[in-house]
Design an enzyme around this catalytic site. Structure first.
Site, mmCIF file in Angstrom:
data_model
loop_
_atom_site.group_PDB
_atom_site.id
_atom_site.type_symbol
_atom_site.label_atom_id
_atom_site.label_comp_id
_atom_site.label_asym_id
_atom_site.label_seq_id
_atom_site.Cartn_x
_atom_site.Cartn_y
_atom_site.Cartn_z
ATOM 1 N N TYR A 1 0.992 -1.232 -0.227
ATOM 2 C CA TYR A 1 0.080 0.188 0.079
ATOM 3 C C TYR A 1 0.831 1.287 0.033
ATOM 4 C CZ TYR A 1 0.831 0.771 5.073
ATOM 5 O OH TYR A 1 1.321 0.978 6.402
ATOM 6 N N CYS A 2 0.201 2.432 -0.399
ATOM 7 C CA CYS A 2 0.861 3.531 -0.307
ATOM 8 C C CYS A 2 -0.292 4.630 0.082
ATOM 9 C CB CYS A 2 1.419 3.935 -1.656
ATOM 10 S SG CYS A 2 -0.033 4.435 -3.007
ATOM 11 N N ARG A 3 -0.044 5.862 -0.276
ATOM 12 C CA ARG A 3 -1.331 6.842 0.098
ATOM 13 C C ARG A 3 -2.373 6.454 -0.501
ATOM 14 N NH1 ARG A 3 -3.073 11.709 -0.548
ATOM 15 N NH2 ARG A 3 -1.920 12.294 -2.554
ATOM 16 N N GLY B 1 -2.739 4.509 -3.589
ATOM 17 C CA GLY B 1 -2.954 3.318 -4.213
ATOM 18 C C GLY B 1 -2.239 3.375 -5.718
ATOM 19 N N PHE C 1 -3.616 4.250 1.656
ATOM 20 C CA PHE C 1 -3.922 4.478 3.422
ATOM 21 C C PHE C 1 -4.994 5.580 3.502
ATOM 22 C CE2 PHE C 1 -2.248 6.211 7.468
ATOM 23 C CZ PHE C 1 -2.386 5.052 8.079
#
Length: 103
Positions: A65-67, A69, A94
């Site tokens: 995951y990142c901020r 997607g 996130f």
């Protein structure tokens, strides 16, 4: 690579004895909170990110995951190219996460 919504991502993760949670955000983003159990490797490190991937166990199932997607989707694609068989991208990242958060 598979794009999964949070419900799919968390249910697979909960049932996976071979799971590894990978957070590809920056250190500043991680300081705002992270998914418990995650290991952070910043995708913006470029070659350093690729080098860090080579240190990981390719037989694990990666939940990435990142901020939002986007970067995690890129990370999953890079991981697949590097020989990782299973990488799941958290759609919405996130920002959309409504599960447990660690500080």
């Amino acid at each position: 690579m598979a794009d999964l919504n949070q419900e799919e991502w968390t249910s697979r993760l909960a049932a996976d004895d071979n799971a590894f949670i990978l957070d590809v955000r920056t250190a500043d983003e991680v300081s705002e909170g992270y998914i418990p159990g995650a290991t952070n490797i910043d995708i913006f490190m470029g070659q350093g990110f690729l080098d860090a991937l080579e240190e990981l166990d390719k037989s694990k199932n990666y939940y990435v995951y990142c901020r939002s997607g986007n970067r995690s989707g890129q990370a999953c694609a890079l991981m697949n190219q590097a020989g990782f068989e299973t990488a799941y991208n958290l759609m919405g990242g996130f920002m959309s996460w409504d599960g447990e958060v660690a500080q």
